[in-house]
Design a protein around this motif. Structure first.
Motif, PDB file in Angstrom:
ATOM      1  N   LEU A 196       0.856  -1.186   0.000  1.00  0.00           N
ATOM      2  CA  LEU A 196       0.000   0.000   0.000  1.00  0.00           C
ATOM      3  C   LEU A 196       0.891   1.234   0.000  1.00  0.00           C
ATOM      4  CD1 LEU A 196      -2.699   1.500   0.378  1.00  0.00           C
ATOM      5  CD2 LEU A 196      -2.422   1.145   2.856  1.00  0.00           C
ATOM      6  N   VAL A 197       0.727   2.079  -0.999  1.00  0.00           N
ATOM      7  CA  VAL A 197       1.543   3.283  -1.121  1.00  0.00           C
ATOM      8  C   VAL A 197       0.637   4.465  -1.455  1.00  0.00           C
ATOM      9  CG1 VAL A 197       3.639   2.054  -1.823  1.00  0.00           C
ATOM     10  CG2 VAL A 197       2.025   2.888  -3.569  1.00  0.00           C
ATOM     11  N   ARG A 198       1.206   5.656  -1.337  1.00  0.00           N
ATOM     12  CA  ARG A 198       0.470   6.880  -1.664  1.00  0.00           C
ATOM     13  C   ARG A 198       0.740   7.295  -3.105  1.00  0.00           C
ATOM     14  NH1 ARG A 198      -1.533   9.329   2.879  1.00  0.00           N
ATOM     15  NH2 ARG A 198      -0.673   8.619   4.873  1.00  0.00           N
ATOM     16  N   PRO A 199      -0.145   8.058  -3.703  1.00  0.00           N
ATOM     17  CA  PRO A 199       0.116   8.576  -5.058  1.00  0.00           C
ATOM     18  C   PRO A 199       1.459   9.306  -5.102  1.00  0.00           C
ATOM     19  CG  PRO A 199      -2.164   8.981  -4.456  1.00  0.00           C
ATOM     20  CD  PRO A 199      -1.492   8.439  -3.224  1.00  0.00           C
ATOM     21  N   GLY A 200       2.208   9.028  -6.167  1.00  0.00           N
ATOM     22  CA  GLY A 200       3.520   9.632  -6.322  1.00  0.00           C
ATOM     23  C   GLY A 200       4.660   8.794  -5.779  1.00  0.00           C
TER      24      GLY A 200
ATOM     25  N   PRO B 167      -3.503   6.204  -8.396  1.00  0.00           N
ATOM     26  CA  PRO B 167      -4.564   5.319  -7.906  1.00  0.00           C
ATOM     27  C   PRO B 167      -5.021   4.317  -8.958  1.00  0.00           C
ATOM     28  CG  PRO B 167      -4.968   7.550  -7.163  1.00  0.00           C
ATOM     29  CD  PRO B 167      -3.791   7.621  -8.104  1.00  0.00           C
ATOM     30  N   GLU B 168      -4.994   4.699 -10.219  1.00  0.00           N
ATOM     31  CA  GLU B 168      -5.423   3.785 -11.286  1.00  0.00           C
ATOM     32  C   GLU B 168      -4.429   2.661 -11.537  1.00  0.00           C
ATOM     33  OE1 GLU B 168      -5.225   7.127 -11.454  1.00  0.00           O
ATOM     34  OE2 GLU B 168      -4.484   7.801 -13.422  1.00  0.00           O
ATOM     35  N   ASP B 169      -3.280   2.688 -10.885  1.00  0.00           N
ATOM     36  CA  ASP B 169      -2.328   1.578 -10.961  1.00  0.00           C
ATOM     37  C   ASP B 169      -2.677   0.470  -9.969  1.00  0.00           C
ATOM     38  OD1 ASP B 169       0.257   4.019 -11.349  1.00  0.00           O
ATOM     39  OD2 ASP B 169      -0.643   2.788 -12.923  1.00  0.00           O
ATOM     40  N   THR B 170      -3.664   0.700  -9.127  1.00  0.00           N
ATOM     41  CA  THR B 170      -4.080  -0.305  -8.152  1.00  0.00           C
ATOM     42  C   THR B 170      -4.567  -1.562  -8.860  1.00  0.00           C
ATOM     43  OG1 THR B 170      -4.659   1.344  -6.482  1.00  0.00           O
ATOM     44  CG2 THR B 170      -5.724  -0.817  -6.312  1.00  0.00           C
ATOM     45  N   ALA B 171      -3.951  -2.686  -8.522  1.00  0.00           N
ATOM     46  CA  ALA B 171      -4.283  -3.957  -9.179  1.00  0.00           C
ATOM     47  C   ALA B 171      -3.439  -5.065  -8.563  1.00  0.00           C
ATOM     48  CB  ALA B 171      -4.011  -3.879 -10.677  1.00  0.00           C
ATOM     49  N   VAL B 172      -3.776  -6.292  -8.924  1.00  0.00           N
ATOM     50  CA  VAL B 172      -2.881  -7.421  -8.670  1.00  0.00           C
ATOM     51  C   VAL B 172      -1.947  -7.517  -9.872  1.00  0.00           C
ATOM     52  CG1 VAL B 172      -2.677  -9.889  -8.290  1.00  0.00           C
ATOM     53  CG2 VAL B 172      -4.590  -8.621  -7.285  1.00  0.00           C
ATOM     54  N   TYR B 173      -0.659  -7.550  -9.595  1.00  0.00           N
ATOM     55  CA  TYR B 173       0.343  -7.594 -10.645  1.00  0.00           C
ATOM     56  C   TYR B 173       0.896  -9.011 -10.781  1.00  0.00           C
ATOM     57  CZ  TYR B 173       0.341  -2.569 -11.201  1.00  0.00           C
ATOM     58  OH  TYR B 173      -0.032  -1.272 -11.485  1.00  0.00           O
ATOM     59  N   TYR B 174       0.942  -9.488 -12.022  1.00  0.00           N
ATOM     60  CA  TYR B 174       1.378 -10.839 -12.319  1.00  0.00           C
ATOM     61  C   TYR B 174       2.623 -10.821 -13.193  1.00  0.00           C
ATOM     62  CZ  TYR B 174      -3.355 -12.132 -10.902  1.00  0.00           C
ATOM     63  OH  TYR B 174      -4.532 -12.298 -10.211  1.00  0.00           O
ATOM     64  N   CYS B 175       3.531 -11.697 -12.877  1.00  0.00           N
ATOM     65  CA  CYS B 175       4.713 -11.938 -13.700  1.00  0.00           C
ATOM     66  C   CYS B 175       4.420 -13.133 -14.604  1.00  0.00           C
ATOM     67  CB  CYS B 175       5.895 -12.232 -12.785  1.00  0.00           C
ATOM     68  SG  CYS B 175       7.442 -12.563 -13.621  1.00  0.00           S
TER      69      CYS B 175
ATOM     70  N   GLY C   6       2.795 -16.386 -12.275  1.00  0.00           N
ATOM     71  CA  GLY C   6       2.819 -16.388 -10.825  1.00  0.00           C
ATOM     72  C   GLY C   6       1.422 -16.174 -10.288  1.00  0.00           C
ATOM     73  N   GLN C   7       1.312 -16.122  -8.968  1.00  0.00           N
ATOM     74  CA  GLN C   7       0.006 -15.948  -8.327  1.00  0.00           C
ATOM     75  C   GLN C   7      -0.351 -14.487  -8.105  1.00  0.00           C
ATOM     76  OE1 GLN C   7       0.306 -18.597  -4.839  1.00  0.00           O
ATOM     77  NE2 GLN C   7      -1.127 -19.939  -5.887  1.00  0.00           N
ATOM     78  N   GLY C   8       0.603 -13.599  -8.311  1.00  0.00           N
ATOM     79  CA  GLY C   8       0.317 -12.174  -8.238  1.00  0.00           C
ATOM     80  C   GLY C   8       0.683 -11.543  -6.913  1.00  0.00           C
ATOM     81  N   THR C   9       0.883 -10.229  -6.967  1.00  0.00           N
ATOM     82  CA  THR C   9       1.140  -9.440  -5.766  1.00  0.00           C
ATOM     83  C   THR C   9       0.296  -8.172  -5.833  1.00  0.00           C
ATOM     84  OG1 THR C   9       2.870  -8.430  -4.384  1.00  0.00           O
ATOM     85  CG2 THR C   9       3.165  -8.259  -6.771  1.00  0.00           C
ATOM     86  N   GLN C  10      -0.345  -7.831  -4.720  1.00  0.00           N
ATOM     87  CA  GLN C  10      -1.281  -6.709  -4.697  1.00  0.00           C
ATOM     88  C   GLN C  10      -0.529  -5.393  -4.568  1.00  0.00           C
ATOM     89  OE1 GLN C  10      -4.881  -6.650  -4.767  1.00  0.00           O
ATOM     90  NE2 GLN C  10      -4.487  -4.446  -5.005  1.00  0.00           N
ATOM     91  N   VAL C  11      -0.897  -4.451  -5.432  1.00  0.00           N
ATOM     92  CA  VAL C  11      -0.406  -3.076  -5.344  1.00  0.00           C
ATOM     93  C   VAL C  11      -1.616  -2.170  -5.162  1.00  0.00           C
ATOM     94  CG1 VAL C  11       0.712  -1.175  -6.572  1.00  0.00           C
ATOM     95  CG2 VAL C  11       1.643  -3.497  -6.741  1.00  0.00           C
ATOM     96  N   THR C  12      -1.619  -1.400  -4.092  1.00  0.00           N
ATOM     97  CA  THR C  12      -2.708  -0.478  -3.818  1.00  0.00           C
ATOM     98  C   THR C  12      -2.139   0.927  -3.672  1.00  0.00           C
ATOM     99  OG1 THR C  12      -3.954  -2.205  -2.665  1.00  0.00           O
ATOM    100  CG2 THR C  12      -4.630   0.083  -2.289  1.00  0.00           C
ATOM    101  N   VAL C  13      -2.668   1.846  -4.477  1.00  0.00           N
ATOM    102  CA  VAL C  13      -2.217   3.232  -4.440  1.00  0.00           C
ATOM    103  C   VAL C  13      -3.387   4.086  -3.954  1.00  0.00           C
ATOM    104  CG1 VAL C  13      -1.151   5.118  -5.716  1.00  0.00           C
ATOM    105  CG2 VAL C  13      -0.719   2.746  -6.403  1.00  0.00           C
ATOM    106  N   SER C  14      -3.231   4.640  -2.775  1.00  0.00           N
ATOM    107  CA  SER C  14      -4.329   5.386  -2.176  1.00  0.00           C
ATOM    108  C   SER C  14      -3.792   6.430  -1.213  1.00  0.00           C
ATOM    109  CB  SER C  14      -5.261   4.425  -1.427  1.00  0.00           C
ATOM    110  OG  SER C  14      -6.276   5.147  -0.754  1.00  0.00           O
ATOM    111  N   SER C  15      -4.470   7.566  -1.181  1.00  0.00           N
ATOM    112  CA  SER C  15      -4.089   8.604  -0.233  1.00  0.00           C
ATOM    113  C   SER C  15      -4.865   8.457   1.077  1.00  0.00           C
ATOM    114  CB  SER C  15      -4.331   9.983  -0.838  1.00  0.00           C
ATOM    115  OG  SER C  15      -5.673  10.103  -1.256  1.00  0.00           O
TER     116      SER C  15
END
Length: 123
Positions: free
Chosen positions: A11-15, A88-96, A114-123
């Motif tokens: 979980l990260v902030r925009p930017g 925020p629109e980059d929020t998704a499960v990312y798969y290799c 792979g099974q994926g890793t969650q990326v959440t972009v939110s303020s």
């Protein structure tokens, strides 16, 4: 059992920036083209970036061009996705994904996931 394992999401902030890693369990990544895809809730899986087996040729989705960088470390048998200026629109499960051929943007071309890793972009 997935042949690839992703890590580095969070979980990260925009930017902010994140670096995703992908480690194959039964592949020698220097023989494969690799790619990152992502899937947001309620949406189709979409292409993010791909790289040739050598790392010399890369492709990016327009939505991430200039912000994301795909790279391979064939000596360490690892793949990375450096993500800068996250939105925020980059929020998704990312798969290799990997496949024995040329890098493409078509998920159907890739037989190793792979099974994926969650990326959440939110303020």
């Amino acid at each position: 059992q997935p042949q690839l394992e992703e890590s580095g999401g969070g979980l990260v902030r925009p930017g902010d920036s994140l670096r995703l890693s992908c480690v194959p369990s039964r592949l020698l990544i220097n023989e494969y083209a690799v790619a990152w895809f992502r899937q947001a809730p309620g949406k189709e899986r979409e292409f993010v970036a791909s790289s040739s087996w050598s790392g010399g040729t890369t492709f990016y989705a327009d939505s991430v061009k200039g912000r994301f960088t795909i790279s391979k470390d064939n000596a360490k048998n690892m793949v990375f996705l450096q993500m800068n200026n996250l939105k925020p629109e980059d929020t998704a499960v990312y798969y290799c994904a990997a496949h024995f051929g040329s890098p493409t943007s078509n998920a159907d071309d890739y037989g190793n996931w792979g099974q994926g890793t969650q990326v959440t972009v939110s303020s």
